[in-house]
Design a protein around this motif. Sequence first.
Motif, PDB file in Angstrom:
ATOM      1  N   ASP A  54       0.835  11.550   1.288  1.00 16.42           N
ATOM      2  CA  ASP A  54      -0.334  10.713   0.985  1.00 16.42           C
ATOM      3  C   ASP A  54       0.052   9.242   0.853  1.00 16.42           C
ATOM      4  O   ASP A  54      -0.707   8.358   1.253  1.00 16.42           O
ATOM      5  CB  ASP A  54      -1.071  11.208  -0.264  1.00 16.42           C
ATOM      6  N   GLU A  55       1.243   8.973   0.351  1.00 17.68           N
ATOM      7  CA  GLU A  55       1.709   7.586   0.273  1.00 17.68           C
ATOM      8  C   GLU A  55       2.030   7.047   1.663  1.00 17.68           C
ATOM      9  O   GLU A  55       1.726   5.892   1.979  1.00 17.68           O
ATOM     10  CB  GLU A  55       2.928   7.469  -0.635  1.00 17.68           C
ATOM     11  N   GLY A  56       2.638   7.886   2.501  1.00 15.54           N
ATOM     12  CA  GLY A  56       2.888   7.480   3.884  1.00 15.54           C
ATOM     13  C   GLY A  56       1.593   7.153   4.608  1.00 15.54           C
ATOM     14  O   GLY A  56       1.516   6.189   5.378  1.00 15.54           O
ATOM     15  N   GLN A  57       0.576   7.934   4.344  1.00 19.05           N
ATOM     16  CA  GLN A  57      -0.748   7.709   4.925  1.00 19.05           C
ATOM     17  C   GLN A  57      -1.316   6.361   4.476  1.00 19.05           C
ATOM     18  O   GLN A  57      -1.877   5.604   5.278  1.00 19.05           O
ATOM     19  CB  GLN A  57      -1.664   8.859   4.491  1.00 19.05           C
ATOM     20  N   PHE A  58      -1.167   6.060   3.193  1.00 18.22           N
ATOM     21  CA  PHE A  58      -1.631   4.781   2.663  1.00 18.22           C
ATOM     22  C   PHE A  58      -0.882   3.614   3.304  1.00 18.22           C
ATOM     23  O   PHE A  58      -1.493   2.621   3.730  1.00 18.22           O
ATOM     24  CB  PHE A  58      -1.467   4.726   1.145  1.00 18.22           C
ATOM     25  N   LEU A  59       0.448   3.710   3.372  1.00 17.41           N
ATOM     26  CA  LEU A  59       1.247   2.628   3.953  1.00 17.41           C
ATOM     27  C   LEU A  59       0.848   2.372   5.399  1.00 17.41           C
ATOM     28  O   LEU A  59       0.756   1.219   5.834  1.00 17.41           O
ATOM     29  CB  LEU A  59       2.739   2.976   3.872  1.00 17.41           C
ATOM     30  N   SER A  60       0.601   3.436   6.145  1.00 15.83           N
ATOM     31  CA  SER A  60       0.206   3.305   7.544  1.00 15.83           C
ATOM     32  C   SER A  60      -1.100   2.520   7.673  1.00 15.83           C
ATOM     33  O   SER A  60      -1.196   1.564   8.457  1.00 15.83           O
ATOM     34  CB  SER A  60       0.056   4.692   8.168  1.00 15.83           C
ATOM     35  N   MET A  61      -2.098   2.895   6.895  1.00 13.69           N
ATOM     36  CA  MET A  61      -3.373   2.191   6.965  1.00 13.69           C
ATOM     37  C   MET A  61      -3.229   0.743   6.496  1.00 13.69           C
ATOM     38  O   MET A  61      -3.802  -0.175   7.097  1.00 13.69           O
ATOM     39  CB  MET A  61      -4.432   2.915   6.125  1.00 13.69           C
ATOM     40  N   PHE A  62      -2.466   0.530   5.441  1.00 16.42           N
ATOM     41  CA  PHE A  62      -2.279  -0.804   4.892  1.00 16.42           C
ATOM     42  C   PHE A  62      -1.629  -1.737   5.915  1.00 16.42           C
ATOM     43  O   PHE A  62      -2.054  -2.886   6.096  1.00 16.42           O
ATOM     44  CB  PHE A  62      -1.431  -0.714   3.624  1.00 16.42           C
ATOM     45  N   LEU A  63      -0.610  -1.251   6.605  1.00 17.20           N
ATOM     46  CA  LEU A  63       0.072  -2.053   7.617  1.00 17.20           C
ATOM     47  C   LEU A  63      -0.854  -2.401   8.777  1.00 17.20           C
ATOM     48  O   LEU A  63      -0.800  -3.514   9.319  1.00 17.20           O
ATOM     49  CB  LEU A  63       1.306  -1.303   8.130  1.00 17.20           C
ATOM     50  N   LYS A  64      -1.708  -1.465   9.145  1.00 16.57           N
ATOM     51  CA  LYS A  64      -2.668  -1.733  10.221  1.00 16.57           C
ATOM     52  C   LYS A  64      -3.698  -2.774   9.795  1.00 16.57           C
ATOM     53  O   LYS A  64      -4.061  -3.661  10.577  1.00 16.57           O
ATOM     54  CB  LYS A  64      -3.352  -0.437  10.639  1.00 16.57           C
ATOM     55  N   ILE A  65      -4.175  -2.684   8.557  1.00 18.40           N
ATOM     56  CA  ILE A  65      -5.125  -3.670   8.040  1.00 18.40           C
ATOM     57  C   ILE A  65      -4.490  -5.058   8.007  1.00 18.40           C
ATOM     58  O   ILE A  65      -5.131  -6.064   8.317  1.00 18.40           O
ATOM     59  CB  ILE A  65      -5.617  -3.267   6.634  1.00 18.40           C
ATOM     60  N   MET A  66      -3.203  -5.112   7.653  1.00 17.56           N
ATOM     61  CA  MET A  66      -2.459  -6.372   7.598  1.00 17.56           C
ATOM     62  C   MET A  66      -2.174  -6.955   8.975  1.00 17.56           C
ATOM     63  O   MET A  66      -1.837  -8.131   9.083  1.00 17.56           O
ATOM     64  CB  MET A  66      -1.099  -6.153   6.919  1.00 17.56           C
ATOM     65  N   ASN A  67      -2.229  -6.112  10.001  1.00 18.86           N
ATOM     66  CA  ASN A  67      -1.752  -6.491  11.339  1.00 18.86           C
ATOM     67  C   ASN A  67      -0.273  -6.875  11.294  1.00 18.86           C
ATOM     68  O   ASN A  67       0.163  -7.823  11.964  1.00 18.86           O
ATOM     69  CB  ASN A  67      -2.576  -7.643  11.924  1.00 18.86           C
ATOM     70  N   ALA A  68       0.488  -6.125  10.502  1.00 16.43           N
ATOM     71  CA  ALA A  68       1.918  -6.395  10.369  1.00 16.43           C
ATOM     72  C   ALA A  68       2.634  -6.134  11.689  1.00 16.43           C
ATOM     73  O   ALA A  68       2.281  -5.223  12.441  1.00 16.43           O
ATOM     74  CB  ALA A  68       2.514  -5.522   9.272  1.00 16.43           C
ATOM     75  N   GLY A 142      11.096 -16.360   5.657  1.00 16.54           N
ATOM     76  CA  GLY A 142       9.672 -16.496   5.891  1.00 16.54           C
ATOM     77  C   GLY A 142       9.169 -15.905   7.192  1.00 16.54           C
ATOM     78  O   GLY A 142       8.104 -16.286   7.678  1.00 16.54           O
ATOM     79  N   THR A 143       9.917 -14.938   7.752  1.00 18.51           N
ATOM     80  CA  THR A 143       9.525 -14.377   9.057  1.00 18.51           C
ATOM     81  C   THR A 143       9.028 -12.935   8.985  1.00 18.51           C
ATOM     82  O   THR A 143       8.551 -12.410   9.989  1.00 18.51           O
ATOM     83  CB  THR A 143      10.695 -14.435  10.059  1.00 18.51           C
ATOM     84  N   PHE A 144       9.120 -12.301   7.827  1.00 15.22           N
ATOM     85  CA  PHE A 144       8.717 -10.902   7.703  1.00 15.22           C
ATOM     86  C   PHE A 144       7.306 -10.796   7.121  1.00 15.22           C
ATOM     87  O   PHE A 144       6.958 -11.482   6.175  1.00 15.22           O
ATOM     88  CB  PHE A 144       9.708 -10.123   6.823  1.00 15.22           C
ATOM     89  N   ASP A 145       6.515  -9.907   7.697  1.00 14.44           N
ATOM     90  CA  ASP A 145       5.156  -9.671   7.212  1.00 14.44           C
ATOM     91  C   ASP A 145       5.134  -8.756   5.995  1.00 14.44           C
ATOM     92  O   ASP A 145       4.267  -8.887   5.121  1.00 14.44           O
ATOM     93  CB  ASP A 145       4.305  -9.011   8.314  1.00 14.44           C
ATOM     94  N   PHE A 146       6.090  -7.817   5.958  1.00 13.34           N
ATOM     95  CA  PHE A 146       6.034  -6.741   4.962  1.00 13.34           C
ATOM     96  C   PHE A 146       7.439  -6.263   4.655  1.00 13.34           C
ATOM     97  O   PHE A 146       8.304  -6.204   5.543  1.00 13.34           O
ATOM     98  CB  PHE A 146       5.202  -5.583   5.531  1.00 13.34           C
ATOM     99  N   ALA A 147       7.672  -5.924   3.399  1.00 12.85           N
ATOM    100  CA  ALA A 147       8.938  -5.315   2.972  1.00 12.85           C
ATOM    101  C   ALA A 147       8.634  -4.084   2.134  1.00 12.85           C
ATOM    102  O   ALA A 147       7.719  -4.105   1.304  1.00 12.85           O
ATOM    103  CB  ALA A 147       9.770  -6.307   2.172  1.00 12.85           C
TER     104      ALA A 147
END
Length: 234
Positions: A54-68, A142-147
């Motif tokens: 369920d956490e993996g599912q959340f991270l996946s959606m979050f990254l897509k919303i961010m356009n990471a 300053g080049t990474f979208d997400f960590a």
Amino acid sequence: MKEKFYGTILQSDKLAKYILETSAYPREHEQLKELRNATVDKYQFWSLMNVPADEGQFLSMFLKIMNAKKTIEVGVFTGYSLLSTALALPDDGKIIAIDPDREAYETGLPFIQKANMTHKIQFIQSDATKVMNDLQAKGEEGTFDFAFVDADKENYINYHEQLLKLVKVGGIIAYDNTLWSGTVAASDEDEMQDYLKGCRGHIIKLNSFLASDSRIELAHLSIGDGLTLCKRLQ
């Protein structure tokens, strides 16, 4: 009466099972499922070091919303969160994944390969501090979208200082295990497994530190074993 703490933030096993079986497992990518099962087969109890579905599912959606597009992962284990991230990024996305344990990473690698995600991942077998210092020296600030950080808890605050330089303003740093099976709210007399006692103090210190850090916007979520999202403001 003393409380007893287990390896999940949800103290109800029935509720945890309901969330996984109703919402997470039916939508789980086939290679994520295979990786999860292979991890359980090899590591048994310690398979809990991977994020739950369920956490993996959340991270996946979050990254897509961010356009990471460019991310860094500190602590990989067998790669459930890593593969979740890779599947969420665009085809030209890039992940720098750092872990000293290549054997664990190679347990999950066949499923990453089967999912055709290896071209997005640069795995580095190393101490994370060294790699992040090297990235800064190479002009990657300053080049990474997400960590995403799921590693040695005693170093989370040290990693925070480095990641605030690597993640862009407006980017997100995510820390896993920040509720530590609920033990952050326990007393020293409460009953808990030894491995929970070992890192509990580090997590409590981290949570207090992040709550007072004016350089970030903070959201502390009760998903998985606790997930803290930090948006870099400056």
